[in-house]
Design an enzyme around this catalytic site. Structure first.
Site, PDB file in Angstrom:
ATOM      1  N   LYS A   1     -24.355  32.460  58.264  1.00  0.00           N
ATOM      2  CA  LYS A   1     -23.384  32.767  59.314  1.00  0.00           C
ATOM      3  C   LYS A   1     -21.987  32.311  58.898  1.00  0.00           C
ATOM      4  O   LYS A   1     -21.001  33.019  59.095  1.00  0.00           O
ATOM      5  CB  LYS A   1     -23.802  32.098  60.633  1.00  0.00           C
ATOM      6  CG  LYS A   1     -25.036  32.740  61.271  1.00  0.00           C
ATOM      7  CD  LYS A   1     -25.621  31.914  62.427  1.00  0.00           C
ATOM      8  CE  LYS A   1     -26.886  32.568  62.973  1.00  0.00           C
ATOM      9  NZ  LYS A   1     -27.578  31.758  63.993  1.00  0.00           N
TER      10      LYS A   1
ATOM     11  N   GLN B   1     -27.627  25.866  66.816  1.00  0.00           N
ATOM     12  CA  GLN B   1     -28.734  26.552  66.146  1.00  0.00           C
ATOM     13  C   GLN B   1     -30.077  26.075  66.708  1.00  0.00           C
ATOM     14  O   GLN B   1     -30.349  24.872  66.747  1.00  0.00           O
ATOM     15  CB  GLN B   1     -28.653  26.304  64.620  1.00  0.00           C
ATOM     16  CG  GLN B   1     -29.679  27.070  63.807  1.00  0.00           C
ATOM     17  CD  GLN B   1     -29.503  28.591  63.852  1.00  0.00           C
ATOM     18  OE1 GLN B   1     -28.394  29.102  63.937  1.00  0.00           O
ATOM     19  NE2 GLN B   1     -30.602  29.314  63.830  1.00  0.00           N
TER      20      GLN B   1
ATOM     21  N   ASP C   1     -23.600  32.829  71.947  1.00  0.00           N
ATOM     22  CA  ASP C   1     -25.041  33.089  71.878  1.00  0.00           C
ATOM     23  C   ASP C   1     -25.545  33.751  73.161  1.00  0.00           C
ATOM     24  O   ASP C   1     -26.648  34.309  73.169  1.00  0.00           O
ATOM     25  CB  ASP C   1     -25.795  31.763  71.704  1.00  0.00           C
ATOM     26  CG  ASP C   1     -26.314  31.566  70.291  1.00  0.00           C
ATOM     27  OD1 ASP C   1     -26.625  32.571  69.634  1.00  0.00           O
ATOM     28  OD2 ASP C   1     -26.412  30.408  69.863  1.00  0.00           O
TER      29      ASP C   1
HETATM   30  N1  GUN Z   1     -32.409  30.606  66.259  1.00  0.00           N
HETATM   31  C1  GUN Z   1     -32.971  31.821  66.016  1.00  0.00           C
HETATM   32  N2  GUN Z   1     -32.148  32.809  66.439  1.00  0.00           N
HETATM   33  C2  GUN Z   1     -31.051  32.197  66.955  1.00  0.00           C
HETATM   34  C3  GUN Z   1     -29.857  32.699  67.557  1.00  0.00           C
HETATM   35  O1  GUN Z   1     -29.622  33.906  67.703  1.00  0.00           O
HETATM   36  N3  GUN Z   1     -28.958  31.753  67.966  1.00  0.00           N
HETATM   37  C4  GUN Z   1     -29.198  30.416  67.842  1.00  0.00           C
HETATM   38  N4  GUN Z   1     -28.279  29.575  68.294  1.00  0.00           N
HETATM   39  N5  GUN Z   1     -30.318  29.938  67.304  1.00  0.00           N
HETATM   40  C5  GUN Z   1     -31.231  30.818  66.859  1.00  0.00           C
END
Ligand code: GUN
Length: 295
Positions: free
Chosen positions: A51, A95, A118
């Site tokens: 990311k 995350q 998110d």
């Molecule tokens: N863990 C797996 N997918 C995601 C996501 O889209 N956002 C976050 N913050 N954690 C994740």
């Protein structure tokens, strides 16, 4: 053979669109996303790195807050509060998964709604439920809808079956696919669902978000269906350098010949999740820097 929906290709198009948009803004500062990662879960380490790399390519700054596995809820929330109050931070991403002793729900709800890229806070999930276009929509569901649309898959009146009811994928995806303008008829299946195979075999669009390899087998898939595989599972593999390979939740070899369209793993939904995070971050920046957006 089916059409393989190339998530890498669609994600690259979106990155280029966002980069061009940002170049036009000429804002006083760049957009900024803050990542919070707790502990050293290998998948989370790799996702956050990816990311941050894509953010940089597009022209988005990122910050990484690395917290030890033992961090308390209070310490985590203090960091979130600091980032909420920081005018240079447009977007906050915690995350998941967090270690078991922490409340993901409380952490997600602590993020200021206008920085919640998110879309996991009750504020943004509520807005999505109300079909309010100002909602930040969770990145994986938003990425799935975007790849479905850009691949010309019809949703209106079609039957979509989602396997998985998580806050990260299943629940927001059900809201997204059933909203006006998308208009699918949605069924959400989960670990207690009876006759899973039979329900799935009715689907024009089948989405697997379970986290278990080979959950979807050929007998569960309607001829010509569009199959979206959200799973990213690490399975041991002696012939790779890392000692593992990535597979989805769908038995690709068996299922692909029956499908109209199918997403691969890797290179399907994964890159779309990252692209939607970038899109949401740019949208948060536009809200925070309206004078740049109007140029
Ligand atoms: N863990 C797996 N997918 C995601 C996501 O889209 N956002 C976050 N913050 N954690 C994740």
């Amino acid at each position: 053979m089916p059409e393989i929906i190339d998530g890498n290709l669609i994600a690259k198009q979106i990155h280029a669109e966002l980069k061009a948009k940002l170049e036009k803004f000429g804002g006083k500062r760049k957009p900024c996303v803050a990542f919070i990662r707790v502990g050293e879960d290998p998948a989370s380490v790799s996702y956050v790195k990816k990311k941050a790399r894509v953010a940089q390519e597009i022209g988005i700054d990122s910050r990484l807050h690395l917290l030890p596995e033992s961090v308390s809820q209070g310490e985590l929330e203090n960091i979130i509060d600091t980032l909420n109050a920081d005018d240079c931070v447009d977007a906050i991403l915690i995350q998941a998964p967090l270690p078991k002793h922490l409340s993901e729900r409380e952490a997600f709800n602590r993020v200021r709604p206008d920085k919640d890229v998110d879309g996991f806070s009750c504020a943004n999930l509520g807005l999505l439920c109300q079909e309010d276009s100002s909602a930040f929509v969770a990145c994986t569901p938003a990425g799935i809808l975007e790849m479905i649309k850009r691949s010309g898959v019809e949703t209106s009146g079609k039957r979509a079956v989602i396997i998985g009811r998580s806050i990260i994928v299943g629940k927001p995806l059900a809201l997204l696919l059933s909203k006006r303008g998308v208009d699918a008829t949605v069924t959400v299946c989960h670990s207690k669902s009876e006759n899973l195979g039979q329900v799935c075999s009715q689907a024009d669009i089948l989405i697997a978000a379970v986290g278990r390899p080979a959950t979807v087998t050929a007998d569960m898939v309607k001829e010509g269906a569009c199959v979206i595989d959200v799973g990213i599972n690490r399975v041991p593999c002696a012939s790779t350098k890392t000692g593992y390979k990535l597979v989805g939740d769908v038995d690709f070899e068996q299922v692909a010949p029956k499908c109209g369209k199918i997403t691969p793993v890797p290179g399907g939904v994964g890159p779309m999740t990252v692209a939607m995070l970038m899109k949401n971050t740019v949208a948060a920046y536009e809200r925070h820097m309206p004078e740049s957006a109007s140029k």
